[in-house]
Design an enzyme around this catalytic site. Structure first.
Site, short mmCIF file in Angstrom:
data_model
loop_
_atom_site.label_atom_id
_atom_site.label_comp_id
_atom_site.label_asym_id
_atom_site.label_seq_id
_atom_site.Cartn_x
_atom_site.Cartn_y
_atom_site.Cartn_z
N THR A 51 0.83 -1.21 0.00
CA THR A 51 0.00 0.00 0.00
C THR A 51 0.86 1.25 0.00
O THR A 51 0.63 2.19 -0.78
CB THR A 51 -0.91 0.02 1.24
OG1 THR A 51 -1.63 -1.19 1.32
CG2 THR A 51 -1.88 1.19 1.19
N THR A 52 1.87 1.27 0.87
CA THR A 52 2.76 2.42 0.97
C THR A 52 3.59 2.58 -0.29
O THR A 52 4.08 3.67 -0.59
CB THR A 52 3.66 2.29 2.21
OG1 THR A 52 2.83 2.07 3.35
CG2 THR A 52 4.50 3.53 2.46
N TYR A 114 -12.68 -4.45 -3.08
CA TYR A 114 -13.75 -4.01 -3.97
C TYR A 114 -14.81 -5.08 -4.22
O TYR A 114 -16.00 -4.80 -4.19
CB TYR A 114 -13.22 -3.48 -5.32
CG TYR A 114 -14.29 -2.80 -6.14
CD1 TYR A 114 -14.75 -1.54 -5.79
CD2 TYR A 114 -14.86 -3.43 -7.24
CE1 TYR A 114 -15.75 -0.92 -6.52
CE2 TYR A 114 -15.86 -2.82 -7.98
CZ TYR A 114 -16.30 -1.57 -7.62
OH TYR A 114 -17.30 -0.96 -8.33
N ARG A 145 -9.23 -0.42 3.82
CA ARG A 145 -9.01 -0.26 2.38
C ARG A 145 -9.73 -1.32 1.56
O ARG A 145 -9.95 -1.11 0.36
CB ARG A 145 -7.50 -0.31 2.07
CG ARG A 145 -6.76 0.95 2.49
CD ARG A 145 -5.30 0.89 2.08
NE ARG A 145 -4.59 2.08 2.51
CZ ARG A 145 -4.32 3.13 1.74
NH1 ARG A 145 -4.75 3.15 0.49
NH2 ARG A 145 -3.64 4.16 2.20
N LYS A 169 -0.16 -9.64 8.43
CA LYS A 169 -0.07 -8.22 8.77
C LYS A 169 -1.48 -7.79 9.15
O LYS A 169 -2.38 -7.74 8.30
CB LYS A 169 0.45 -7.42 7.57
CG LYS A 169 0.50 -5.91 7.81
CD LYS A 169 0.94 -5.17 6.57
CE LYS A 169 0.95 -3.66 6.81
NZ LYS A 169 1.32 -2.89 5.60
N ILE A 211 5.05 -4.24 10.18
CA ILE A 211 5.30 -3.88 8.78
C ILE A 211 4.95 -2.41 8.70
O ILE A 211 3.79 -2.01 8.84
CB ILE A 211 4.49 -4.77 7.82
CG1 ILE A 211 4.99 -6.22 7.96
CG2 ILE A 211 4.63 -4.27 6.38
CD1 ILE A 211 4.22 -7.23 7.14
#
Length: 299
Positions: A51-52, A114, A145, A169, A211
């Protein structure tokens, strides 16, 4: 803390940002420099293109380039973990098999986003991928997310049934869920905090480390916190955590990784901006971030 108690991928794992040039194209040289900086700062492993790392806007051919560049630069010094997770199971299987040939040391797989699968769908998604590859896998649960929370029961069902699923995670924010996973997991299965600010609490529950987003900016400071926790030095860990906590929270004043990239620029290690639909930090956001960084002693 003995060698035997060390988790396979260590305790402080930066989720590395993906550097871009002035045209928002991949800057592979800067990515290699950043990876080197993080390793020298104390990273035990590196997560690439999570993501980052702006995984939604870095497409498969560019991911391959990025993985190759980091594997080449790090050359086995620490494990390189490739985020290959997607919301189509077959695409993820095909891509993971391709990436497996590049010399990476493990995979991270996010909960499909999604399409909102039920728990049985999550179970089948992850077990299908795990059975198709040999490398160790870290699951990634981030309901904020993905709109779906992978329950402790589902996580344990996957972990206990797949030998190569070795960690999760956890970014659900649900400490009861974290505790249930820690208590129910097979020996050697690791629970990582997916949120820097929750790391101290998760390690108190039996988690092994983090993480990390802030690990891009202050890897040695975050490494100190997790190592103190692992050694049972809870008072010292709490003090170190408290000193860094304003920046852990400050980096998320807007959507990640906008401010972690801005923070790297502020410390003199620019990595470019973010790709649309994210937008770069505003002058006001940058000024507020700079103030927090000075307060915690990162600047």
């Amino acid at each position: 803390m003995t060698a035997a108690s060390q988790p396979r991928f260590g305790r402080m794992i930066p989720a590395m940002v993906t550097p871009f040039d002035e045209n928002r194209e991949l800057d592979l040289k800067r990515a290699q420099e950043l990876a080197r900086r993080l390793v020298e700062g104390g990273a035990d492993s590196l997560i690439i293109n999570g993501t980052t790392g702006e995984s939604p806007t870095v497409f498969y051919p560019q991911k391959i380039e990025l993985f190759k560049a980091i594997v080449s630069e790090i050359d086995g010094q620490v494990p390189v973990i490739a985020n290959v997770g997607d919301n189509c199971t077959q695409d993820t299987v095909d891509f993971a098999r391709e990436v497996e040939q590049l010399g990476v040391d493990g995979f991270m797989l996010v909960v499909p986003y999604y399409n909102k699968p039920p728990q049985e769908g999550l179970y089948q998604h992850f077990t299908t991928i795990a059975n198709a590859v040999e490398l160790p896998i870290i699951l990634y649960n981030i309901p904020g997310r993905c709109s779906v929370n992978m329950t402790a029961e589902t996580t344990l069902r996957i972990a206990n049934g797949c030998d190569n699923v070795i960690a999760v995670k956890e970014a659900s924010g649900d400490m009861d869920q974290v505790k249930a996973i820690v208590d129910g997991a097979k020996e050697g299965f690791s629970v990582y905090s997916g949120d820097d600010s929750a790391t101290y609490q998760i390690m108190q529950l039996g988690g092994v480390g983090v993480i990390s987003t802030i690990g891009n900016v202050a890897p040695a400071r975050m490494k100190e916190i997790v190592d103190l926790c692992a050694a049972g030095e809870w008072e010292k860990a709490a003090e170190a955590n408290e000193r860094l906590l304003p920046l852990m929270k400050g980096l998320f004043a807007t959507a990640n990784p906008i401010l972690v990239k801005e923070a790297l620029k502020l410390i003199g290690f620019p990595v470019g901006g973010v790709r649309l639909p994210l937008v770069d930090a505003t002058p006001e956001q940058s000024a507020a971030l700079e103030q927090v960084m000075r307060e915690v002693g990162v600047l």
